[in-house]
Design an enzyme around this catalytic site. Structure first.
Site, PDB file in Angstrom:
ATOM      1  N   HIS A  67     -30.898 -47.596  25.298  1.00 46.98           N
ATOM      2  CA  HIS A  67     -30.106 -48.627  24.640  1.00 46.98           C
ATOM      3  C   HIS A  67     -30.542 -48.800  23.195  1.00 46.98           C
ATOM      4  O   HIS A  67     -31.642 -48.405  22.812  1.00 46.98           O
ATOM      5  CB  HIS A  67     -30.212 -49.964  25.385  1.00 46.98           C
ATOM      6  CG  HIS A  67     -31.611 -50.380  25.690  1.00 46.98           C
ATOM      7  ND1 HIS A  67     -32.287 -49.938  26.808  1.00 46.98           N
ATOM      8  CD2 HIS A  67     -32.481 -51.187  25.024  1.00 46.98           C
ATOM      9  CE1 HIS A  67     -33.506 -50.461  26.826  1.00 46.98           C
ATOM     10  NE2 HIS A  67     -33.653 -51.214  25.750  1.00 46.98           N
ATOM     11  N   CYS A 173     -50.857 -70.319  44.220  1.00 47.05           N
ATOM     12  CA  CYS A 173     -52.192 -69.865  44.588  1.00 47.05           C
ATOM     13  C   CYS A 173     -53.177 -70.397  43.552  1.00 47.05           C
ATOM     14  O   CYS A 173     -52.770 -70.851  42.485  1.00 47.05           O
ATOM     15  CB  CYS A 173     -52.263 -68.339  44.686  1.00 47.05           C
ATOM     16  SG  CYS A 173     -52.074 -67.480  43.113  1.00 47.05           S
TER      17      CYS A 173
END
Length: 625
Positions: A67, A173
């Site tokens: 791209h 966590c």
């Protein structure tokens, strides 16, 4: 904007005969021009090639999406070619590429090319869909396949947003790095597989992402909390709720979603009352409660220790020892600056640890009490262990005070958090720490420090072996965290060699697995080999959790191999007298490690040992190619 709005028949070539990367890019640029999207073909091609120099756009699984964003683009567009026999495009997974999409975006188009890239990447994850595109018999069929897939994928997503989600989840966590996102991904993927709409909020190290809205919570059938640290719970009052460990979010996602949609999950009440099984929600093992409170303190402490530790290490790196050995680290102005700032940050370590342990237990009123307890422990010589005790004691002191003051008239409710809790809490914790905790714990710390300092070479190597091996036993679980906390405690007492052994032990498992997927490919499936590539990055970054998917799939082979490799690395780190003042950073903090070259030697040796053992233990599989 849909993909089929940007891709036209003039920009497509099926069964293209290009033979290399350069020819593929030329063909895609030509098709882009033929579709009328360019006003300067060469200028646009130059933008594509510059992007390709940064890193390959061969994203794997036989796909490449080159791209470019340039003034040479008249209007946003896509072009596409299919190379059925495949060609080498330097793809990340090393596979030949068969399906190419090129994106062109005008320079003023903000992030349009990124939006299209994300949309393409999402639909191309489906292997069956990719194969249909590669074997399309006409351009019309090619475009229809894409249009149908977009409708199936994105229209359903929009419908989900309109109708709400059946299940909501929160994952968290202690460190907010790996388990948080692994649990979120597991729940999302299992939800798709089961046809259950689910949205997951992640409470990671960078803050909460994908935050659940009040409307979504009101409309949801059930909430899943998969967390090893406290999350904001008041918002779920009156909702059916499942509370569990973050590891269950990863490994038991189907069971959690089944329970959430069964209509039998208990109802949560934030005021502590019990209804319809609410007591089951709050029921946690004592060990898990202690672990959760401890990790809440550790996770908040880490930024201070990491930032401060690295700055202190840099102070020694940039100082001149010969000026005044007794003042090493402060001899030059720049070194003195680094040491002062780093030392100030590092000084928050123990108060923050104690404060957030206390807050995890006694909520916000316990924060100040814990901070004061941690500071008193620090100044009184009881160090890390004293601050640890201060955090837990402060938390339960405030819980006790809440019960005592709950009998006061409601008119005095406003006085509790601003006067009663802080005054009595700080008074009590001060007395306990100064008169009860500091004297024996200070003596214990002094004894431990003397023992560690007097350890012979063989004893330190054995300690390094144990710490390194512990880091690989449960890949970020309680045993891993116990070794990590031991390492950070060593930092507080000036034992910097333990932290080096701990970090190297945590780096080895992902690296051993990555090496094994590279050099012993026939032991792994195609998907495992692709995941192995990311483990190089995770291992070098000291993210042990990258090894979890492999350990979960084959624990009896993966865990012993990784643990032995980590133990070897930890022992060698001690043998080579490597030191580390920062508790994180992986390869990026090697310049500030004591004896950095030998640290790298130990890391390579441990990783190779783990790789060899894993290759021996795992048998070749038929699926591998």
């Amino acid at each position: 904007m849909r993909i089929t709005d940007l891709l036209k028949e003039q920009g497509i070539e099926l069964n293209s005969k290009v033979s290399n990367k350069a020819e593929a890019i030329d063909k895609l640029v030509d098709l882009m021009d033929q579709a009328g999207n360019l006003n300067n073909k060469e200028e646009y091609k130059e933008a594509v090639l510059k992007r390709e120099e940064l890193s390959t756009t061969g994203i794997g699984d036989g796909i490449a999406i080159p791209h470019g964003k340039s003034k040479g683009v008249k209007k946003a567009g896509l072009s596409s070619i299919v190379v059925k026999e495949g060609l080498d495009f330097d793809a990340l997974d090393g596979q030949d590429v068969k399906l190419f999409f090129m994106i062109a975006a005008p320079e003023e188009a903000n992030n349009l090319h990124l939006e299209v890239l994300a949309r393409l990447s999402t639909i191309l994850m489906d292997e069956e869909f990719r194969n249909k595109l590669i074997n399309a018999s006409s351009k019309k069929e090619f475009l229809k396949l894409i249009d149908d897939k977009e409708t199936e994928k994105f229209d359903k997503e929009e419908e989900k947003e309109e109708n709400g989600y059946r299940v909501l989840a929160v994952t968290a966590c202690p460190t907010g790095i790996a388990h948080t996102y692994m649990a979120a991904e597991a729940l999302e993927e299992k939800g798709k597989e089961m046809g259950v709409t689910i949205k997951v909020e992640t409470n990671g190290s960078g803050g909460a992402k994908n935050v659940l809205t009040k409307e979504e919570i009101d409309n949801a059938e059930c909430i899943i909390i998969a967390a090893d640290k406290n999350v904001k719970m008041d918002r779920f009052d009156g909702k059916r709720l499942i509370k569990t460990k973050v590891a269950n979010g990863i490994h038991k996602s189907q069971e959690l979603i089944e329970e959430a949609t069964s209509g039998k999950a208990p109802i949560y009440h934030s005021d502590g009352s019990s209804e319809d099984g609410n007591e089951e929600i709050e029921k946690e093992g004592v060990g898990h409660q202690i672990y959760k409170h401890l990790m809440n303190g550790v996770s908040h402490m880490l930024p201070f220790v990491i930032g401060g530790g690295i700055l202190i290490a840099l102070a020694f790196l940039f100082d001149d020892y010969s000026i005044n050995p007794a003042n090493f680290g402060m001899n030059t102005p720049f070194a003195a600056f680094l040491k002062t700032v780093g030392g100030t940050a590092f000084g928050f370590m123990l108060p923050v640890l104690a404060g957030y342990i206390a807050m995890s237990i006694g909520d916000r009123p316990a924060l100040a009490v814990g901070f004061v307890g941690g500071m008193l422990a620090n100044e009184g010589g009881s160090g890390f262990l004293g601050a640890l005790l201060a955090g837990f004691i402060a938390g339960y002191v405030v819980v006790f005070l809440k019960k005592i003051f709950s009998k006061l008239p409601e008119d005095l409710e406003g006085l509790k958090p601003v006067l009663l809790y802080p005054f009595f809490g700080i008074l009590i914790i001060g007395a306990i720490i100064i008169f009860v905790i500091n004297p024996p714990v200070s003596a214990l710390n002094l004894g431990l420090t003397n023992v560690l300092n007097s350890m012979g070479e063989s004893s330190k190597v054995l300690l390094g072996i144990v710490l390194g091996g512990m880091m690989a036993i449960d890949m970020g679980g309680p045993i891993n965290k116990a070794a990590y906390v031991f390492g950070t405690a060593g930092l507080a007492s000036g034992q910097f060699d333990m932290m080096a052994a701990v970090m190297i032990g945590g780096m080895v498992p992902p690296l051993s697995i990555a090496l094994c997927t590279t050099f012993f490919k026939n032991r792994f499936t195609k998907r495992e080999r692709q995941s192995g590539i990311t483990n190089y990055i995770m291992g070098l970054s000291f993210i042990t959790e990258g090894a979890i998917p492999f350990a979960a799939a084959d624990p009896l082979r993966v865990i012993p191999a990784c643990a032995i490799g980590s133990a070897v690395a930890g022992g060698l780190s001690m043998f080579f007298r490597c030191t580390l003042r920062a508790p994180h950073g992986g390869i990026f903090v090697v310049p500030v490690i004591g004896n950095p070259l030998w640290f790298l030697v130990a890391l390579v040796a441990g990783s190779i040992v783990g790789m060899i053992l894993l290759a021996i233990l795992k048998k070749p599989i038929k699926e591998a190619k």
